[in-house]
Design an enzyme around this catalytic site. Structure first.
Site, PDB file in Angstrom:
ATOM      1  N   TYR A  96       0.820  -1.227   0.000  1.00 30.49           N
ATOM      2  CA  TYR A  96       0.000   0.000   0.000  1.00 30.49           C
ATOM      3  C   TYR A  96       0.853   1.277   0.000  1.00 30.49           C
ATOM      4  CZ  TYR A  96      -3.102   3.712   1.574  1.00 30.49           C
ATOM      5  OH  TYR A  96      -3.757   4.916   1.710  1.00 30.49           O
TER       6      TYR A  96
ATOM      7  N   LYS B 296       1.240   4.088  -2.976  1.00 31.40           N
ATOM      8  CA  LYS B 296       0.897   5.509  -2.803  1.00 31.40           C
ATOM      9  C   LYS B 296       2.123   6.372  -3.105  1.00 31.40           C
ATOM     10  CE  LYS B 296      -2.591   6.964  -1.559  1.00 31.40           C
ATOM     11  NZ  LYS B 296      -3.834   7.280  -2.321  1.00 31.40           N
TER      12      LYS B 296
HETATM   13  N1  LIG Z   1      -8.210   5.880   5.113  1.00 30.13           N
HETATM   14  C1  LIG Z   1      -7.127   6.537   5.513  1.00 30.13           C
HETATM   15  O1  LIG Z   1      -6.739   6.507   6.696  1.00 30.13           O
HETATM   16  C2  LIG Z   1      -6.348   7.343   4.546  1.00 30.13           C
HETATM   17  C3  LIG Z   1      -6.634   7.354   3.178  1.00 30.13           C
HETATM   18  N2  LIG Z   1      -5.857   8.082   2.310  1.00 30.13           N
HETATM   19  C4  LIG Z   1      -6.140   8.108   0.884  1.00 30.13           C
HETATM   20  O2  LIG Z   1      -7.368   8.847   0.713  1.00 30.13           O
HETATM   21  C5  LIG Z   1      -8.084   8.335  -0.397  1.00 30.13           C
HETATM   22  C6  LIG Z   1      -9.507   8.025   0.036  1.00 30.13           C
HETATM   23  O3  LIG Z   1      -9.458   7.084   1.090  1.00 30.13           O
HETATM   24  P1  LIG Z   1     -10.752   6.680   1.925  1.00 30.13           P
HETATM   25  O4  LIG Z   1     -11.874   7.586   1.574  1.00 30.13           O
HETATM   26  O5  LIG Z   1     -10.338   6.522   3.316  1.00 30.13           O
HETATM   27  O6  LIG Z   1     -10.994   5.226   1.329  1.00 30.13           O
HETATM   28  P2  LIG Z   1     -12.361   4.556   0.863  1.00 30.13           P
HETATM   29  O7  LIG Z   1     -12.043   3.122   0.604  1.00 30.13           O
HETATM   30  O8  LIG Z   1     -13.468   4.894   1.785  1.00 30.13           O
HETATM   31  O9  LIG Z   1     -12.645   5.301  -0.514  1.00 30.13           O
HETATM   32  C7  LIG Z   1     -12.005   4.982  -1.683  1.00 30.13           C
HETATM   33  C8  LIG Z   1     -13.035   5.037  -2.776  1.00 30.13           C
HETATM   34  O10 LIG Z   1     -12.364   4.728  -3.991  1.00 30.13           O
HETATM   35  C9  LIG Z   1     -13.211   3.864  -4.716  1.00 30.13           C
HETATM   36  N3  LIG Z   1     -12.410   3.025  -5.593  1.00 30.13           N
HETATM   37  C10 LIG Z   1     -11.591   2.011  -5.239  1.00 30.13           C
HETATM   38  N4  LIG Z   1     -11.087   1.439  -6.329  1.00 30.13           N
HETATM   39  C11 LIG Z   1     -11.582   2.126  -7.381  1.00 30.13           C
HETATM   40  C12 LIG Z   1     -11.445   2.003  -8.769  1.00 30.13           C
HETATM   41  N5  LIG Z   1     -10.690   1.039  -9.321  1.00 30.13           N
HETATM   42  N6  LIG Z   1     -12.094   2.885  -9.558  1.00 30.13           N
HETATM   43  C13 LIG Z   1     -12.894   3.849  -9.020  1.00 30.13           C
HETATM   44  N7  LIG Z   1     -13.077   3.998  -7.726  1.00 30.13           N
HETATM   45  C14 LIG Z   1     -12.431   3.150  -6.909  1.00 30.13           C
HETATM   46  C15 LIG Z   1     -13.915   2.999  -3.687  1.00 30.13           C
HETATM   47  O11 LIG Z   1     -15.095   2.424  -4.215  1.00 30.13           O
HETATM   48  C16 LIG Z   1     -14.151   4.002  -2.578  1.00 30.13           C
HETATM   49  O12 LIG Z   1     -15.417   4.601  -2.704  1.00 30.13           O
HETATM   50  C17 LIG Z   1      -7.299   7.124  -0.905  1.00 30.13           C
HETATM   51  O13 LIG Z   1      -6.552   7.516  -2.022  1.00 30.13           O
HETATM   52  C18 LIG Z   1      -6.379   6.755   0.252  1.00 30.13           C
HETATM   53  O14 LIG Z   1      -5.183   6.156  -0.207  1.00 30.13           O
HETATM   54  C19 LIG Z   1      -4.856   8.852   2.787  1.00 30.13           C
HETATM   55  C20 LIG Z   1      -4.544   8.886   4.105  1.00 30.13           C
HETATM   56  C21 LIG Z   1      -5.277   8.136   5.079  1.00 30.13           C
HETATM   57  C1  LIG Z   2      -1.804  -3.123  17.541  1.00 25.58           C
HETATM   58  C2  LIG Z   2      -3.224  -2.632  17.711  1.00 25.58           C
HETATM   59  C3  LIG Z   2      -3.499  -2.309  19.160  1.00 25.58           C
HETATM   60  O1  LIG Z   2      -4.614  -1.529  19.407  1.00 25.58           O
HETATM   61  C4  LIG Z   2      -3.497  -1.399  16.913  1.00 25.58           C
HETATM   62  C5  LIG Z   2      -3.431  -1.650  15.421  1.00 25.58           C
HETATM   63  C6  LIG Z   2      -3.802  -0.350  14.797  1.00 25.58           C
HETATM   64  C7  LIG Z   2      -3.538  -0.326  13.290  1.00 25.58           C
HETATM   65  C8  LIG Z   2      -4.522  -1.271  12.615  1.00 25.58           C
HETATM   66  C9  LIG Z   2      -3.653   1.125  12.834  1.00 25.58           C
HETATM   67  C10 LIG Z   2      -2.604   2.008  13.535  1.00 25.58           C
HETATM   68  C11 LIG Z   2      -2.259   3.142  12.588  1.00 25.58           C
HETATM   69  C12 LIG Z   2      -3.188   2.942  11.400  1.00 25.58           C
HETATM   70  C13 LIG Z   2      -2.759   3.495  10.030  1.00 25.58           C
HETATM   71  C14 LIG Z   2      -2.448   4.988  10.095  1.00 25.58           C
HETATM   72  O2  LIG Z   2      -3.543   5.700  10.633  1.00 25.58           O
HETATM   73  C15 LIG Z   2      -2.105   5.563   8.729  1.00 25.58           C
HETATM   74  C16 LIG Z   2      -2.858   5.074   7.570  1.00 25.58           C
HETATM   75  C17 LIG Z   2      -2.856   5.821   6.437  1.00 25.58           C
HETATM   76  C18 LIG Z   2      -3.427   5.368   5.218  1.00 25.58           C
HETATM   77  O3  LIG Z   2      -3.249   5.955   4.170  1.00 25.58           O
HETATM   78  C19 LIG Z   2      -4.232   4.101   5.222  1.00 25.58           C
HETATM   79  C20 LIG Z   2      -4.595   3.610   6.586  1.00 25.58           C
HETATM   80  C21 LIG Z   2      -3.433   3.693   7.578  1.00 25.58           C
HETATM   81  C22 LIG Z   2      -2.299   2.787   7.037  1.00 25.58           C
HETATM   82  C23 LIG Z   2      -3.890   3.248   8.985  1.00 25.58           C
HETATM   83  C24 LIG Z   2      -4.267   1.718   8.967  1.00 25.58           C
HETATM   84  C25 LIG Z   2      -4.555   1.154  10.363  1.00 25.58           C
HETATM   85  C26 LIG Z   2      -3.396   1.414  11.336  1.00 25.58           C
HETATM   86  C27 LIG Z   2      -2.153   0.647  10.878  1.00 25.58           C
END
Ligand SMILES: NC(=O)C1=CN([C@@H]2O[C@H](COP(=O)(O)OP(=O)(O)OC[C@H]3O[C@@H](n4cnc5c(N)ncnc54)[C@H](O)[C@@H]3O)[C@@H](O)[C@H]2O)C=CC1
Ligand SMILES: C[C@@H](CO)CCC[C@@H](C)[C@H]1CC[C@H]2[C@@H]3[C@H](O)CC4=CC(=O)CC[C@]4(C)[C@H]3CC[C@]12C
Length: 338
Positions: A159, A163
């Protein structure tokens, strides 16, 4: 009348617009971008909530599509002034294969870039991830760093690797023409490990602002990386979660980790081994694996004002507001799960 017709001229496309972040970006654009004429929402899965948005003054177009399919992306991008690319496959648990993660996150982003270049869309905002910077496998802390803080990034996991590659593609393209609640959690991570977290509403707001200001300040902002930040407190992963889970009835047991780190690591490695062994039969993807443990157990926080300096970003939601909204969201999730 002429003024409002002139003012409402922009076409935006949000990829992944039905995801967690994407939905917030979509709603935020509708509330706070008065120049919006048309909003295209592109996602693999379209949510039923889109219907209610279609009755407003902005033309909302839902497009069911796949970013890995270049022709679908080109059709969606054509004529858009701004693309916010938030579609992605978020998986650090081994649910999807490395090839699938690469295809969606890297090839998908390449398709979005090519579509922008081919159709003449000048402004692309890409949602990257803190994982692109770290934490690294050596467990080096990133203590309140900013976008310029040196840090040895190592990407072994599919992942963050994907990214990082996708972010690089976007940077290089710059300038190219063309749960169930009520229960106990056991502390596993020391309170001294600091994690940076940001409220999704503020992340969405930053996307909207970047997209809005990019045209006027292209020389300053083009090709830049911006960390997302707000006033959320620096806390360990579990203590931060308790800000929301506590008011929902969960209790975090222990002031120190109940299991020693080596034992957690052993469990994590066992999980990884089980995942590998069971893969031909069943998908076993638990929360704890060596990678997630390393992330949770490494200090990783940012302290920067670059977004404020470059385009005037201030968090839209205070910490108190973010906390209240998140508590309500957790409660609603719990309600719908029961
Ligand atoms: N969830 C997190 O903690 C974090 C997420 N991100 C990034 O932010 C962005 C959004 O993440 P979230 O909203 O949390 O994830 P999410 O999984 O809720 O949203 C991603 C969306 O992309 C769509 N998607 C996936 N594959 C696709 C494809 N092949 N074609 C069109 N749409 C597709 C999914 O259906 C979903 O609606 C991602 O790029 C992720 O890498 C960045 C930092 C943290
Ligand atoms: C060992 C467990 C005891 O409670 C806790 C395990 C927690 C993990 C599953 C999460 C801890 C940190 C998270 C990640 C972080 O917030 C940054 C992220 C950024 C992204 O772009 C995708 C999600 C994630 C990697 C997020 C995933 C879950 C954790 C590893």
């Amino acid at each position: 009348m002429a003024d409002s017709a002139q003012a409402q001229k922009l076409v935006y496309l949000v990829t992944g617009g039905c995801g967690f972040l994407g939905e917030h970006v979509v709603r935020m654009l509708l509330q706070r971008e008065p120049r919006l004429r048309e909003l295209r929402i592109f996602d693999l899965q379209l949510g039923p909530w889109l219907e209610e948005l279609k009755t407003g003054p902005v033309q909302v177009i839902a497009i069911k599509g796949d970013v890995t399919q270049a022709h679908e992306v080109i059709a969606a991008v054509a004529g858009a002034h701004v693309v916010i690319h938030a579609a992605g496959l978020v998986d650090v648990f081994g649910r999807a294969s490395p090839e699938t993660i690469h295809k969606v996150n890297v090839q998908g982003t390449q398709n979005v870039i090519e579509a922008c270049v081919q159709t003449g869309t000048q402004f692309l905002v890409y949602t990257s991830s803190m994982e692109v910077v770290g934490p690294n496998v050596k467990g080096h802390p990133f203590y309140r760093g900013n976008e310029d803080t040196p840090y040895e990034a190592v990407h072994r996991h599919p992942y963050p690797h994907s990214k990082a590659l996708a972010e690089q593609l976007v940077l290089e393209a710059n300038g190219r023409k063309g749960l169930r609640l009520g229960g106990r959690l056991f502390r596993a991570i020391p309170t001294s490990v600091e994690h940076g977290r940001v409220y999704v509403g503020n992340v969405a707001w930053m996307h909207v602002l970047v997209a809005r200001e990019l045209e006027q300040r292209a020389a300053l902002m083009g090709g830049q990386v911006y960390f997302c930040y707000d006033k959320s407190p620096y806390k360990s992963y579990e203590d931060f979660n308790m800000e929301f889970l506590g008011p929902c009835g969960l209790r975090l047991v222990g002031t120190r980790p109940l299991l020693p780190y080596w034992l957690l690591m052993l469990l994590a490695v066992l999980n990884a081994l089980l995942q590998w062994l069971l893969r031909p039969l069943v998908l076993y993807a638990p929360l704890l694996n060596p990678y997630t443990l390393a992330v949770a157990n490494t200090t990783f926080t940012v302290s920067t004002n670059k977004a404020q300096r470059h385009f005037g970003y201030e968090p839209l939601f205070s910490w108190e507001d973010s906390r209240t909204r998140t508590i309500r969201w957790v409660q609603a999730m719990d309600g719908s799960a029961q």
